[in-house]
Design an enzyme around this catalytic site. Structure first.
Site, PDB file in Angstrom:
ATOM      1  N   ARG A  78      59.193  40.406  31.977  1.00  0.00           N
ATOM      2  CA  ARG A  78      59.336  39.090  32.631  1.00  0.00           C
ATOM      3  C   ARG A  78      60.529  38.390  32.001  1.00  0.00           C
ATOM      4  NH1 ARG A  78      54.094  35.867  31.741  1.00  0.00           N
ATOM      5  NH2 ARG A  78      53.255  37.095  33.431  1.00  0.00           N
ATOM      6  N   ARG A 148      56.657  28.865  27.332  1.00  0.00           N
ATOM      7  CA  ARG A 148      57.130  29.862  28.300  1.00  0.00           C
ATOM      8  C   ARG A 148      58.351  29.367  29.091  1.00  0.00           C
ATOM      9  NH1 ARG A 148      52.811  33.533  29.614  1.00  0.00           N
ATOM     10  NH2 ARG A 148      51.594  33.824  27.718  1.00  0.00           N
ATOM     11  N   LYS A 209      49.379  30.248  24.820  1.00  0.00           N
ATOM     12  CA  LYS A 209      50.549  30.010  25.659  1.00  0.00           C
ATOM     13  C   LYS A 209      50.721  28.517  25.936  1.00  0.00           C
ATOM     14  CE  LYS A 209      49.030  32.594  29.096  1.00  0.00           C
ATOM     15  NZ  LYS A 209      48.720  33.166  30.415  1.00  0.00           N
ATOM     16  N   LYS A 211      53.053  25.738  28.551  1.00  0.00           N
ATOM     17  CA  LYS A 211      53.890  25.738  29.760  1.00  0.00           C
ATOM     18  C   LYS A 211      54.479  24.363  30.033  1.00  0.00           C
ATOM     19  CE  LYS A 211      51.478  29.591  31.817  1.00  0.00           C
ATOM     20  NZ  LYS A 211      50.657  30.107  32.924  1.00  0.00           N
ATOM     21  N   CYS A 429      48.511  36.149  43.580  1.00  0.00           N
ATOM     22  CA  CYS A 429      49.011  36.692  42.312  1.00  0.00           C
ATOM     23  C   CYS A 429      49.207  38.200  42.480  1.00  0.00           C
ATOM     24  CB  CYS A 429      48.013  36.417  41.193  1.00  0.00           C
ATOM     25  SG  CYS A 429      46.524  37.408  41.338  1.00  0.00           S
ATOM     26  N   CYS A 435      48.022  44.723  37.288  1.00  0.00           N
ATOM     27  CA  CYS A 435      47.420  43.764  36.357  1.00  0.00           C
ATOM     28  C   CYS A 435      46.122  44.322  35.769  1.00  0.00           C
ATOM     29  CB  CYS A 435      47.127  42.444  37.059  1.00  0.00           C
ATOM     30  SG  CYS A 435      46.378  41.285  35.904  1.00  0.00           S
ATOM     31  N   CYS A 474      41.518  37.233  39.631  1.00  0.00           N
ATOM     32  CA  CYS A 474      40.553  36.908  38.573  1.00  0.00           C
ATOM     33  C   CYS A 474      40.693  35.430  38.228  1.00  0.00           C
ATOM     34  CB  CYS A 474      40.786  37.795  37.346  1.00  0.00           C
ATOM     35  SG  CYS A 474      42.068  37.189  36.233  1.00  0.00           S
ATOM     36  N   CYS A 478      46.592  33.013  38.216  1.00  0.00           N
ATOM     37  CA  CYS A 478      48.060  33.031  38.174  1.00  0.00           C
ATOM     38  C   CYS A 478      48.714  32.582  39.470  1.00  0.00           C
ATOM     39  CB  CYS A 478      48.535  34.429  37.816  1.00  0.00           C
ATOM     40  SG  CYS A 478      47.849  35.012  36.258  1.00  0.00           S
TER      41      CYS A 478
HETATM   42 FE1  SRM Z   1      49.413  34.814  34.627  1.00  0.00          FE
HETATM   43  C1  SRM Z   1      47.866  36.819  32.382  1.00  0.00           C
HETATM   44  C2  SRM Z   1      50.781  37.477  36.127  1.00  0.00           C
HETATM   45  C3  SRM Z   1      51.431  32.740  36.336  1.00  0.00           C
HETATM   46  C4  SRM Z   1      47.328  32.209  33.849  1.00  0.00           C
HETATM   47  N1  SRM Z   1      49.367  36.806  34.265  1.00  0.00           N
HETATM   48  C5  SRM Z   1      48.702  37.430  33.261  1.00  0.00           C
HETATM   49  C6  SRM Z   1      49.081  38.918  33.193  1.00  0.00           C
HETATM   50  C7  SRM Z   1      50.246  39.064  32.266  1.00  0.00           C
HETATM   51  C8  SRM Z   1      47.925  39.881  32.827  1.00  0.00           C
HETATM   52  C9  SRM Z   1      47.749  40.249  31.364  1.00  0.00           C
HETATM   53  O1  SRM Z   1      47.583  39.349  30.519  1.00  0.00           O
HETATM   54  O2  SRM Z   1      47.794  41.428  31.074  1.00  0.00           O
HETATM   55  C10 SRM Z   1      49.491  39.130  34.680  1.00  0.00           C
HETATM   56  C11 SRM Z   1      50.446  40.272  34.942  1.00  0.00           C
HETATM   57  C12 SRM Z   1      50.245  40.844  36.310  1.00  0.00           C
HETATM   58  C13 SRM Z   1      51.299  41.791  36.708  1.00  0.00           C
HETATM   59  O3  SRM Z   1      51.000  43.005  36.832  1.00  0.00           O
HETATM   60  O4  SRM Z   1      52.445  41.371  36.913  1.00  0.00           O
HETATM   61  C14 SRM Z   1      49.935  37.735  35.061  1.00  0.00           C
HETATM   62  N2  SRM Z   1      50.920  35.081  35.868  1.00  0.00           N
HETATM   63  C15 SRM Z   1      51.292  36.251  36.446  1.00  0.00           C
HETATM   64  C16 SRM Z   1      52.326  36.042  37.530  1.00  0.00           C
HETATM   65  C17 SRM Z   1      53.336  37.177  37.645  1.00  0.00           C
HETATM   66  C18 SRM Z   1      51.592  35.821  38.857  1.00  0.00           C
HETATM   67  C19 SRM Z   1      52.405  35.879  40.112  1.00  0.00           C
HETATM   68  O5  SRM Z   1      51.866  36.457  41.061  1.00  0.00           O
HETATM   69  O6  SRM Z   1      53.505  35.355  40.193  1.00  0.00           O
HETATM   70  C20 SRM Z   1      52.890  34.681  37.071  1.00  0.00           C
HETATM   71  C21 SRM Z   1      54.005  34.860  36.079  1.00  0.00           C
HETATM   72  C22 SRM Z   1      54.500  33.559  35.602  1.00  0.00           C
HETATM   73  C23 SRM Z   1      55.729  33.647  34.760  1.00  0.00           C
HETATM   74  O7  SRM Z   1      56.774  34.018  35.309  1.00  0.00           O
HETATM   75  O8  SRM Z   1      55.653  33.275  33.584  1.00  0.00           O
HETATM   76  C24 SRM Z   1      51.678  34.092  36.361  1.00  0.00           C
HETATM   77  N3  SRM Z   1      49.430  32.806  34.963  1.00  0.00           N
HETATM   78  C25 SRM Z   1      50.282  32.170  35.811  1.00  0.00           C
HETATM   79  C26 SRM Z   1      49.785  30.860  36.122  1.00  0.00           C
HETATM   80  C27 SRM Z   1      50.410  29.869  37.101  1.00  0.00           C
HETATM   81  C28 SRM Z   1      51.433  28.986  36.485  1.00  0.00           C
HETATM   82  O9  SRM Z   1      51.676  29.027  35.270  1.00  0.00           O
HETATM   83  O10 SRM Z   1      52.012  28.207  37.239  1.00  0.00           O
HETATM   84  C29 SRM Z   1      48.589  30.701  35.428  1.00  0.00           C
HETATM   85  C30 SRM Z   1      47.615  29.511  35.518  1.00  0.00           C
HETATM   86  C31 SRM Z   1      48.090  28.291  34.848  1.00  0.00           C
HETATM   87  C32 SRM Z   1      47.571  28.230  33.448  1.00  0.00           C
HETATM   88  O11 SRM Z   1      48.200  28.800  32.577  1.00  0.00           O
HETATM   89  O12 SRM Z   1      46.514  27.630  33.265  1.00  0.00           O
HETATM   90  C33 SRM Z   1      48.389  31.936  34.685  1.00  0.00           C
HETATM   91  N4  SRM Z   1      47.895  34.539  33.300  1.00  0.00           N
HETATM   92  C34 SRM Z   1      47.145  33.401  33.169  1.00  0.00           C
HETATM   93  C35 SRM Z   1      46.119  33.640  32.178  1.00  0.00           C
HETATM   94  C36 SRM Z   1      45.050  32.622  31.693  1.00  0.00           C
HETATM   95  C37 SRM Z   1      45.538  31.785  30.575  1.00  0.00           C
HETATM   96  C38 SRM Z   1      44.474  30.884  30.004  1.00  0.00           C
HETATM   97  O13 SRM Z   1      44.736  29.693  29.874  1.00  0.00           O
HETATM   98  O14 SRM Z   1      43.387  31.373  29.696  1.00  0.00           O
HETATM   99  C39 SRM Z   1      46.260  34.977  31.756  1.00  0.00           C
HETATM  100  C40 SRM Z   1      45.396  35.734  30.730  1.00  0.00           C
HETATM  101  C41 SRM Z   1      45.648  35.329  29.314  1.00  0.00           C
HETATM  102  O15 SRM Z   1      46.645  34.679  28.996  1.00  0.00           O
HETATM  103  O16 SRM Z   1      44.810  35.689  28.502  1.00  0.00           O
HETATM  104  C42 SRM Z   1      47.379  35.513  32.491  1.00  0.00           C
HETATM  105 FE1  SF4 Z   2      46.068  39.356  36.995  1.00  0.00          FE
HETATM  106 FE2  SF4 Z   2      44.129  37.575  37.161  1.00  0.00          FE
HETATM  107 FE3  SF4 Z   2      46.622  36.774  36.870  1.00  0.00          FE
HETATM  108 FE4  SF4 Z   2      45.902  37.797  39.157  1.00  0.00          FE
HETATM  109  S1  SF4 Z   2      45.060  35.936  38.284  1.00  0.00           S
HETATM  110  S2  SF4 Z   2      47.768  38.353  38.016  1.00  0.00           S
HETATM  111  S3  SF4 Z   2      44.427  39.314  38.549  1.00  0.00           S
HETATM  112  S4  SF4 Z   2      45.473  37.905  35.383  1.00  0.00           S
END
Ligand code: SRM
Ligand code: SF4
Length: 565
Positions: A78, A148, A209, A211, A429, A435, A474, A478
């Site tokens: 990323r 981030r 993390k 943001k 997502c 993922c 899930c 995201c």
């Molecule tokens: Fe996310 C984890 C994809 C935006 C909350 N996110 C992941 C991971 C890296 C899975 C992992 O930990 O192994 C996913 C990778 C999937 C893949 O195969 O690409 C993933 N997140 C994404 C992306 C690519 C979704 C998308 O379809 O665009 C977004 C990448 C953002 C970036 O460029 O940095 C993405 N993730 C978000 C958002 C939305 C936002 O920030 O606007 C959220 C919710 C907002 C928030 O943070 O509350 C989000 N992602 C999470 C979480 C839960 C964090 C938490 O607070 O518990 C995880 C899991 C973790 O961190 O443990 C996670």
């Molecule tokens: Fe993966 Fe869950 Fe984030 Fe979708 S919402 S990309 S399933 S961690």
């Protein structure tokens, strides 16, 4: 006040950060290990701070296990792109790399204004970072317990204001970056330089993390309430004069754990421009010192605010920074969607927003999107901007270039007049197959869900209307389903929780309506609800407002008390 001071058992991530020698770990040794395609022990987590996640293709995991093979390990990268701005020459470089060195061949635009490569095998990782570095891109701190990629409202319609806001996003990103030289040492063969401290993030980095956004109202494309720290631009006579600071948003939760919940950010008040970096630094430093380091599920700023009290947190930021927040200046969000198509900025330049379903840029048989983007990058002289809705803007096009760019876009399926408002307002997502946390499909399911929703809207006589609909695999959320009018959150294969009641502005958290249901159940529910909405709504009333007014779900006003009630 800090969790460490309280003698609690710290999470294992705290140990690994402490022992990592400022994020170096033994990544270099692992890179040389040809026996496994993966990273071992702590390095599995540490590479995240360098912008990579270890993954494997879940579609073939079972088959490989049967053959007694380890999963086909690879990494997802990323990039760090504050404000989502990428130059055409950078685009051409990432396009080439995606073709030649990734297993999926795609560029994936994310909900945080950057791109991901999926499926990079170990022998190609170092070369990937060197290629990115050669065109001025890095992936530092796009994952891990750090600040981030910093978002910024993308569409440069109000060009001057946008440029100023973007520059702040870039400055904040730089200011809050880790100071360790580990990234350059490991990936760019940089000189070894001892790191002795991380003055802002601390030697153990952040509890979780973090943001940040810079946002230009009335557009809330970045979804401020998904973010820990937001600088909302306040302008006078078209000039940026300062920011309202919103702290403590976040969307993730865990199924069945009521101590976790999505939460909106609190408005701390107004600051002038010269105080921006001080405030950014000290919101981070208070969260660094007060955030929960024993339970990662309750570690984000949103939980710190609810635990210590928003006023107490704010007072500490004021004390540390020496800046007093002034009363908030009025501002309003009116929308979040991208304006697909051409707009003219105040500087007379033209900007074309391309709708990219789920941000997946790939050559599909009927829509060679990736080739189209490449051809545009070959002739375009402005820049390209990735939006927080996973779309792409071709920005800064002079009037005499419009026709050329539009023709390429149309010929490659990047402009499709058949795309409905419903399709443009739906998001998913990544989820399966890459993922590791996905419980259900999201990106691969979205096209069919959109078609079925379009059919329901047509059935009830409102084919041109739309619902902000978001699907996530899930409850990490995201695709920001927890700010959707209708959000589907994966529970198991083919099963989702359905949340209703977000609004167009992105200022309301939706509430659980159906739990653990399959498509037949929620489509039946949508059929009835869309029928009711079509016939009983007030003038201009959006779906989310309608379901709240009708009492179909209760309004979530204060997450900690209302969300699970
Ligand atoms: Fe996310 C984890 C994809 C935006 C909350 N996110 C992941 C991971 C890296 C899975 C992992 O930990 O192994 C996913 C990778 C999937 C893949 O195969 O690409 C993933 N997140 C994404 C992306 C690519 C979704 C998308 O379809 O665009 C977004 C990448 C953002 C970036 O460029 O940095 C993405 N993730 C978000 C958002 C939305 C936002 O920030 O606007 C959220 C919710 C907002 C928030 O943070 O509350 C989000 N992602 C999470 C979480 C839960 C964090 C938490 O607070 O518990 C995880 C899991 C973790 O961190 O443990 C996670
Ligand atoms: Fe993966 Fe869950 Fe984030 Fe979708 S919402 S990309 S399933 S961690």
């Amino acid at each position: 006040m800090s969790e460490q001071d309280k003698n609690v058992k710290l999470s294992d991530n705290e140990r690994l950060k402490r022992e990592s020698n400022f994020l170096r770990g033994t990544i270099e040794q692992d890179l040389k290990d040809e026996i496994t395609g993966g990273f071992t022990a702590d390095n599995f987590q540490l590479i995240r701070f360098h912008g990579m996640y270890q993954q494997d293709d879940r579609d073939i995991r079972g088959e490989r296990a049967k053959q007694k093979l380890e999963p086909l390990h690879n990494v997802m990268l990323r990039a760090r792109m504050p404000g989502g701005i990428i130059k055409p020459e950078q685009w051409l470089a990432i396009d080439k790399f995606a073709d030649e060195k990734t297993s999926y061949g795609s560029i994936r635009l994310t909900t945080r204004q950057t791109f991901q490569f999926h499926g990079v095998l170990k022998p190609n990782i170092k070369g990937m970072h060197q290629m990115l570095n050669s065109v001025g891109i890095d992936s530092i701190a796009t994952a891990g317990d750090v600040n981030r990629n910093v978002l910024c409202t993308t569409n440069p319609v109000e060009s001057e204001l946008h440029q100023e806001a973007y520059e702040w996003a870039a400055k904040i990103s730089e200011h809050l970056l880790p100071k360790t030289k580990a990234y350059a040492e490991i990936w760019l063969n940089g000189e070894k330089a001892e790191t002795t401290e991380e003055p802002i993030l601390g030697s153990n980095y952040l509890p979780r993390k973090f943001k940040t956004t810079v946002t230009i109202p009335p557009n809330n494309e970045v979804d401020v309430h998904a973010n820990d720290l937001n600088f909302v631009a306040i302008a006078e006579a078209g000039k940026l004069v300062g920011f309202n600071v919103l702290v403590g948003g976040g969307l993730a939760m865990t199924h069945g754990d009521t101590a976790t919940y999505p939460r909106k950010a609190d408005d701390f008040g107004f600051i002038t421009l010269e105080d921006t970096l001080k405030i950014a630094e000290h919101v981070v430093s208070v969260q660094r010192d007060w955030g929960n380091r024993s339970n990662r599920k309750n570690a984000k700023t949103k939980y710190t605010l609810d635990r210590v009290g928003s006023d107490v947190f704010k007072a500490e930021v004021e004390a540390r920074s020496g800046v007093k927040f002034a009363p908030s200046r009025p501002f309003e969000f009116t929308h979040r969607g991208d304006r697909i198509g051409w707009v003219e900025g105040i500087d007379g330049k033209h900007h074309l927003t391309l709708f990219i379903q789920s941000g997946r840029i790939l050559d599909y048989p009927d829509k060679p999107l990736k080739t189209g983007c490449r051809k545009i990058a070959e002739v375009h002289q402005g820049d390209m901007r990735m939006t927080a809705n996973q779309n792409l803007i071709i920005a800064g096009v002079p009037a005499d270039q419009k026709a050329v760019i539009e023709e390429i876009a149309r010929n490659h399926g990047l402009i499709d007049d058949k795309d409905t408002e419903q399709r443009k307002n739906s998001m998913a997502c990544v989820a399966l197959p890459t993922c590791p946390l996905a419980m259900a499909e999201a990106e691969r399911y979205l096209p069919s869900l959109v078609e079925k929703t379009e059919a329901l809207l047509a059935k009830h006589g409102i084919p041109d209307d739309s619902i902000i609909m978001r699907v996530v695999g899930c409850p990490n959320g995201c695709g920001r389903a927890m700010l959707a009018e209708a959000g589907l959150v994966g529970k198991g294969p083919g099963k989702y929780n359905v949340y209703l009641g977000g609004n167009l502005e992105g200022t309301r958290i939706p509430k659980l309506y159906l739990e653990n249901v399959g498509e037949d159940v929620y489509l039946d529910a949508f059929d009835k609800l869309i029928g009711q909405w079509a016939s009983e709504r007030n003038d201009g009333e959006c779906f989310g407002d309608f379901v709240i007014r009708k009492g179909i779900v209760a309004e979530v006003k204060v997450s900690v008390t209302d969300f699970h009630a």
